[in-house]
Design a protein around this motif. Structure first.
Motif, short mmCIF file in Angstrom:
data_model
loop_
_atom_site.label_atom_id
_atom_site.label_comp_id
_atom_site.label_asym_id
_atom_site.label_seq_id
_atom_site.Cartn_x
_atom_site.Cartn_y
_atom_site.Cartn_z
N SER A 30 11.51 15.77 21.94
CA SER A 30 11.75 15.01 20.70
C SER A 30 12.71 15.77 19.78
N THR A 31 12.57 17.09 19.70
CA THR A 31 13.50 17.89 18.89
C THR A 31 14.91 17.79 19.46
N PHE A 32 15.00 17.86 20.78
CA PHE A 32 16.29 17.72 21.46
C PHE A 32 16.91 16.35 21.17
N ALA A 33 16.07 15.30 21.23
CA ALA A 33 16.56 13.94 20.97
C ALA A 33 17.04 13.79 19.53
N ASP A 34 16.29 14.37 18.59
CA ASP A 34 16.69 14.28 17.17
C ASP A 34 18.04 14.94 16.95
N HIS A 35 18.24 16.11 17.56
CA HIS A 35 19.50 16.82 17.38
C HIS A 35 20.67 16.04 17.98
N ILE A 40 14.27 9.18 22.89
CA ILE A 40 13.65 9.89 24.01
C ILE A 40 14.06 9.23 25.33
N GLU A 41 14.14 7.89 25.34
CA GLU A 41 14.53 7.18 26.55
C GLU A 41 15.92 7.61 27.01
N ILE A 47 18.46 13.50 31.52
CA ILE A 47 17.81 14.52 32.34
C ILE A 47 17.73 14.09 33.80
N ARG A 48 17.48 12.79 34.04
CA ARG A 48 17.39 12.29 35.41
C ARG A 48 18.74 12.16 36.09
#
Length: 359
Positions: A30-35, A40-41, A47-48
């Motif tokens: 979630s922190t990665f997504a916010d940055h 998240i999706e 990542i996939r």
């Protein structure tokens, strides 16, 4: 791309590297997504490996991870290159295999992921493993079929593997070369039975007592094999037959030819397919089969038989074999033409043969 010379069996997407760094630095998704100013999706897609890393995205990753954008672009390039290579290899491999035949005969399911289905069928984890396992058995081997026919190695490997699968289900006592060899005169008496429904169960049962799993498998398109032998374990031999010509003389000669390989040539794999050079072991197996069925001491009598059909029947009874086998040997030796006395040969059908395994 020419500098990408490695050839792994699988490849991980750049997202795997991201996950490693996130885990090492104890950073949540979630922190990665916010940055990254995304959901998240979208991060999971990245990542996939479902999201392509372009220059803009690579700069964002550089800002978050502190790893240069060139690294991410190179990682992406390598991943896509190998994915394409693997996909191309998968397609080419499937083209080599008799997929339609395998599906129609129930050897594999009619599923979307045919690569996995075929890997499971061959009991290997990758195409590279398949090549290592089966190419060594089908490449440059030997035998005995019409020289006018061609034989595809992938089709032969498929046929051989199907034989292995069935053989594993046949309960056998440990391999006993001496007992198997001493049983051959009794086994050839089974040739006098007309119907495979009668003689095949007995042949399979008797051979299992000596550690030999006798298996009948029809050949897929491209496979011109008549028989094969291999040891699927230290104590269990596979004797695989294709019933290629559906006639008694061909079937029984092939059976005793393969028996000859098991007895004479230790634990090596033999596959009877087309090849211009019949090696010494093939000559030995041919001679072995001929001697079991119609010993050399009877060859003079074969010459004198010619068109004396009553004597032919009498000799068949004396040798405890079907008359068609004598006809086949007379044709092979050039005593009579290949179109002569064929009415004595028994013809089989796949319905009766398949009933032995599937009823």
């Amino acid at each position: 791309m020419n500098n990408l010379s490695f050839d792994p069996n699988w490849v991980s997407p750049p997202g795997e590297t991201m996950l490693d760094i996130l885990e090492e630095q104890n950073i949540s998704l979630s922190t990665f997504a916010d940055h990254m100013d995304t959901s998240i999706e979208s991060i999971n897609s990245l990542i996939r490996g479902n999201t392509i890393i372009n220059k803009s995205l690579a700069l964002q990753l550089e800002g978050f991870f502190g790893v240069s954008n060139d690294f991410w672009l190179t990682r992406e390039e390598q991943y896509r290159f190998i994915c394409e290579k693997i996909q191309s290899e998968n397609i080419n491999w499937l083209k080599q295999l008799p997929i339609k035949f395998m599906i129609s005969n129930g050897w594999i399911g009619d599923v979307e992921d045919k690569v996995k289905a075929c890997l499971d069928f061959f009991n290997v984890t990758s195409i590279k493993n398949w090549k290592t396992k089966y190419s060594s058995e089908t490449h440059g081997l030997a035998f005995r079929t019409s020289q006018t026919l061609s034989s595809d190695e992938s089709a032969v490997a498929t046929w051989l593997r199907r034989g292995e699968i069935i053989a594993h289900s046949i309960q056998c006592k440990p391999w006993d070369k001496s007992l198997f060899e001493s049983s051959l005169d009794d086994l050839k008496k089974l040739s006098r039975n007309k119907n495979p429904k009668d003689f095949l169960p007995r042949l399979i049962s008797k051979c299992a007592e000596f550690g030999v799993a006798v298996v009948i498998v029809p050949t897929p398109p491209g496979c011109r094999a008549s028989g094969a032998t291999k040891f699927i374990s230290d104590d269990k031999a596979l004797l695989l037959l294709s019933f290629r010509y559906l006639s008694d003389d061909q079937f029984w000669f092939t059976f005793f030819h393969e028996a000859g390989h098991l007895i004479l040539h230790q634990k090596t794999t033999h596959i009877e397919i087309q090849n211009g050079n019949v090696d010494e072991q093939e000559h030995e197996a041919n001679a072995f089969a001929a001697e079991v069925l119609v010993p050399y001491t009877y060859h003079k009598e074969l010459i004198n038989l010619r068109s004396n059909q009553r004597r032919l029947i009498k000799l068949a009874m004396e040798l405890n074999i079907a008359p068609g086998i004598i006809v086949g040997q007379m044709q092979y030796l050039g005593i009579i033409g290949f179109n002569y006395l064929n009415s004595y040969k028994r013809k089989y059908n796949w319905e009766d043969i398949n009933s032995v395994y599937y009823e």
